[in-house]
Write an enzyme that holds these catalytic residues in place. Structure first.
Site, mmCIF file in Angstrom:
data_model
loop_
_atom_site.group_PDB
_atom_site.id
_atom_site.type_symbol
_atom_site.label_atom_id
_atom_site.label_comp_id
_atom_site.label_asym_id
_atom_site.label_seq_id
_atom_site.Cartn_x
_atom_site.Cartn_y
_atom_site.Cartn_z
ATOM 1 C CG ASP A 8 -19.391 48.680 -17.729
ATOM 2 O OD1 ASP A 8 -18.773 48.441 -18.787
ATOM 3 O OD2 ASP A 8 -18.838 49.207 -16.740
HETATM 4 C C1 BGC Z 1 -15.669 49.386 -17.863
HETATM 5 C C2 BGC Z 1 -16.226 50.504 -18.733
HETATM 6 C C3 BGC Z 1 -15.713 50.383 -20.135
HETATM 7 C C4 BGC Z 1 -16.053 49.010 -20.667
HETATM 8 C C5 BGC Z 1 -15.618 48.793 -22.102
HETATM 9 C C6 BGC Z 1 -15.819 48.039 -18.504
HETATM 10 O O1 BGC Z 1 -15.081 47.088 -17.817
HETATM 11 O O2 BGC Z 1 -16.328 49.408 -16.615
HETATM 12 O O3 BGC Z 1 -15.876 51.738 -18.163
HETATM 13 O O4 BGC Z 1 -16.230 51.405 -20.922
HETATM 14 O O5 BGC Z 1 -15.422 48.046 -19.860
HETATM 15 O O6 BGC Z 1 -14.262 48.739 -22.253
#
Ligand code: BGC
Length: 762
Positions: free
Chosen positions: A304
């Protein structure tokens, strides 16, 4: 003594229907959907790539493109200079970007790579397409309330159609984290509190996004996130640690991920949390032994957003180099946003800390997926500015958004059949911060949608009634602050009206990432508005806007009619009006329990019985309950009323016993005694009375949505097999034990419905 008992029971499982299910052709077909083939071209490229180019294929960055309407949803990353990002791409330091903006940007970047780079490996364009691209569907939790996985498959497919038209190859969706604590803000993105319901929606969404051929320019790669157990963050605090038994992890939290992979999802995102002391991003057991070893996952895993780097603050990695090493060796193939793989993987390989063969393996996985997406055949296959426009917000997609929105609405309460409302001869006061205005319709986690193109509640209501002039709109309060004189105006409007529609609840920014809340209630100024308006004494319908299950209080809870409407997206006002005035009869069911009080959280229906269960009725001292409230939900999982009058009767079992390799049919008659048509969701729950591991008070095993005309009866019938009775036994292996089981067919997890029992025999 105990051991003998367990092993005899475990043996029964091995010989029983669970084994048969594991070997079933349906499962084999699903598994085939998740197969990856590596073309010779990929191995050839890998032979010719430098270590830096290999590391570049494992580095994903947020788009730095500033031209366009994409909303920035994360703290700004490193790549804030678009020209630099194009240069990085052309020099092989990037595998792709996410949350960029449309075909024009994608064309500039892809052209730079295809003309300027040494290896000419196409970029992959990713985005958070969570509940729609331009046409916004209900938030995922709302859509689960439809209890209709096929609906979610269709909306995911429609979202993929729009997004892939705009150059997007890969969505960071579906989010499938089981969420049982309403304080956690991200439950809104997922499938609710139940593993079976969540699993069915996870699989449906994967099928919708991916279709049957990843090369199709109408589909995109799905990503199962956040692996794993992110929704179990301690005390509902986002990013917090998770500490739980392997049994609960496997039996509840891992189920929807597994279902998503079995449906063919070929990418996964590591979760921010730790599990039992080890961050997911550095967790070899999770990412390699379980995911690849046990489950046979063949796709790639992305961290993530800066999740690898965050292992430093979490006290698991010394520095960036150590974090890159730990994440990579654990099995995280691609790093999102930190830049750590690009910066450290080449050096880690040169020093011998990371084997080059393992680097090659991760690059192979990523390139194989790029090939499966058709990018090597045509790097521009999803990049087409004309198609981007031509596919955007088509009437058929908006019609689907309206269908999905009305199916997501849950009628919590309807005293005296206040709903549906008459379409004429009534003066209607629509009151509250959600009464009018489009600013808050589409809800959290939207990158490309436009609130301005959504229908607000007042517009929907005016279009539904015969005399739009009979509708007044008064704000009354802001979401979290009072409006000066607002309550007085609202009270005056209520006095002038025959019916009040009170549109209150949470703002879009109050759920979603980092939105953990201790008070899961209607904010205080709106509660004050509700009390004042209710005191006028007019029939009042509460229309809730929310991203989580709420603890309703005072005049809100006491209102004769309450609709849970979540965030419904582009067709918010139209869909709510459809339900308010009876053009559509409500059919949604709660995917998450509404507690009596916030302090009950985490509250979920499938809790354990305890040794001192409080009998229904009065609260007895020294029996399990919080002071003053029953150990139940105000509105449990599965609850939702219709405009009919539904009766359950005549539970019938095909046999009082189930053999170890057999099955039984459980059926009941469902009758609509009302004068309006209704769609009922009949739910089958079981309870294992005595087991070597105590079992939840109820577990959902099946459900069916049926349409009933006034006066009509239907028999619903379900088949139960030993596989439905399995749990993770003392040795954390699937087990079925002989004994007595309760079974209900019921309209919710905490209603009686019709009840019977049977014995599983050895
Ligand atoms: C979130 C994810 C997301 C990623 C990209 C993160 O902060 O936890 O769910 O896909 O950002 O935007």
């Amino acid at each position: 003594m105990l051991d003998t008992r367990i092993s005899r029971r475990a043996a029964l499982m091995g010989a029983g229907a669970v084994a048969a299910w594991l070997a079933s052709p349906a499962r084999a077909l699903l598994a085939a959907a998740g197969k990856v083939e590596t073309p010779a071209l990929v191995n050839d490229l890998i032979r010719r790539m430098t270590l830096e180019e290999k590391a570049g294929q494992l580095q994903l960055m947020a788009s730095a493109w500033g031209g366009g309407a994409a909303l920035s949803l994360n703290p700004p990353g490193n790549g804030s200079d678009f020209q630099q990002q194009v240069k990085d791409s052309a020099e092989g330091r990037l595998t792709g970007v996410f949350n960029g903006n449309g075909a024009r940007m994608a064309r500039i970047m892809q052209s730079a790579v295809m003309t300027g780079s040494r290896m000419k490996i196409p970029l992959i364009f990713a985005a958070d397409i969570i509940h729609g691209h331009r046409t916004i569907f209900p938030v995922p939790l709302a859509e689960v309330a439809s209890f209709e996985p096929e609906l979610a498959r269709r909306t995911a497919e429609a979202a993929a159609f729009e997004a892939s038209g705009a150059g997007i190859d890969w969505t960071f969706s579906p989010m499938v984290d089981v969420a049982r604590d309403q304080r956690w803000g991200r439950g809104v993105e997922g499938g609710g509190e139940d593993p079976l319901l969540g699993s069915l929606f996870a699989a449906a969404r994967v099928r919708g996004f991916q279709g049957t051929d990843l090369r199709s320019n109408e589909h995109m790669l799905a990503c199962i996130k956040h692996f794993a157990a992110y929704g179990a963050a301690e005390s509902g605090l986002d990013y917090n640690a998770v500490d739980m038994s392997m049994r609960r992890l496997r039996e509840v939290y891992l189920q929807p991920y597994k279902a998503g992979f079995d449906a063919g999802a070929l990418s996964a995102m590591a979760s921010f949390n730790e599990i039992n002391g080890v961050p997911s991003t550095g967790n070899h057991w999770l990412m390699t032994e379980l995911l690849r070893g046990e489950w046979g996952f063949q796709g790639f895993v992305v961290s993530d957003y800066t999740g690898d780097e965050e292992m430093i603050a979490a006290g698991y990695a010394k520095d960036g180099r150590d974090a890159a090493r730990l994440a990579f060796l654990a099995g995280v193939d691609m790093s999102m946003q930190s830049g750590l793989y690009r910066d450290h993987l080449p050096g880690l390989v040169r020093s011998g800390a990371v084997p080059e063969a393992q680097l090659d393996q991760s690059v192979r996985r990523v390139l194989a997926l790029k090939a499966m997406l058709g990018l090597f055949d045509d790097p521009f296959r999803r990049i087409d500015e004309k198609r981007e426009q031509a596919r955007s917000m088509l009437p058929a997609t908006r019609a689907l958004a309206r269908e999905a929105a009305r199916k997501s609405i849950v009628l919590l309460k309807n005293e005296g059949d206040l709903l549906p409302l008459p379409r004429s001869k009534r003066r209607i006061a629509v009151i509250g911060p959600f009464a009018a205005g489009t600013a808050r319709n589409i809800g959290p986690w939207v990158v490309y949608g436009d609130n301005g193109r959504s229908v607000d509640l007042a517009t929907g209501i005016r279009a539904a009634v015969e005399n739009p002039g009979s509708v007044t709109v008064t704000e009354g309060s802001n979401v979290e602050d009072p409006v000066p004189g607002g309550i007085e105006q609202a009270v005056a409007a209520a006095r002038q009206a025959d019916i009040v529609i009170l549109a209150i609840g949470e703002d879009a920014g109050m759920s979603g990432e980092a939105q953990s809340r201790t008070e899961i209630v209607v904010p205080e100024p709106q509660q004050a508005l509700a009390e004042a308006v209710a005191a006028v004494g007019k029939p009042m319908v509460v229309v809730l806007r929310h991203g989580r299950a709420l603890a309703l209080e005072g005049a809100v809870a006491d209102a004769p009619a309450i609709l849970a409407t979540w965030f419904l997206g582009t067709e918010t006002g139209t869909a709510i009006a459809d339900v308010l005035f009876g053009a559509y009869g409500p059919s949604g069911r709660l995917p998450a329990s509404f507690p009596w009080k916030p302090g009950q959280e985490p509250y979920y229906y499938a809790h354990k019985p305890t040794g001192r269960p409080n009998p229904p009725g009065e609260l007895q001292s020294y029996k399990t309950h919080f002071h003053g409230i029953p150990n139940s939900a105000r509105y449990p999982f599965g609850h939702g009323l219709t405009y009919g009058k539904i009766e359950y009767s005549g539970l019938a079992l095909s046999s009082p016993t189930m053999a170890a390799n057999g099955s039984i049919q459980v059926s009941a008659t469902i009758t609509n005694r009302g004068s309006r048509a209704a769609e009922e969701v009949a739910q089958l729950y079981i309870h294992d009375r005595v087991a070597s591991i105590t079992r939840p008070v109820r577990e959902l095993k099946a459900f069916r949505k049926i349409a009933l005309a006034p006066g009509q009866s239907q028999t619903v019938s379900f088949t139960l097999t030993p596989a439905d009775l399995a749990f993770y036994g003392l040795r954390d292996r699937p087990t079925v034990e002989p004994g007595a089981f309760d079974v209900w067919i019921a309209p919710s997890a905490e209603s009686d419905g019709v009840h019977g029992s049977f014995d599983l025999i050895a």
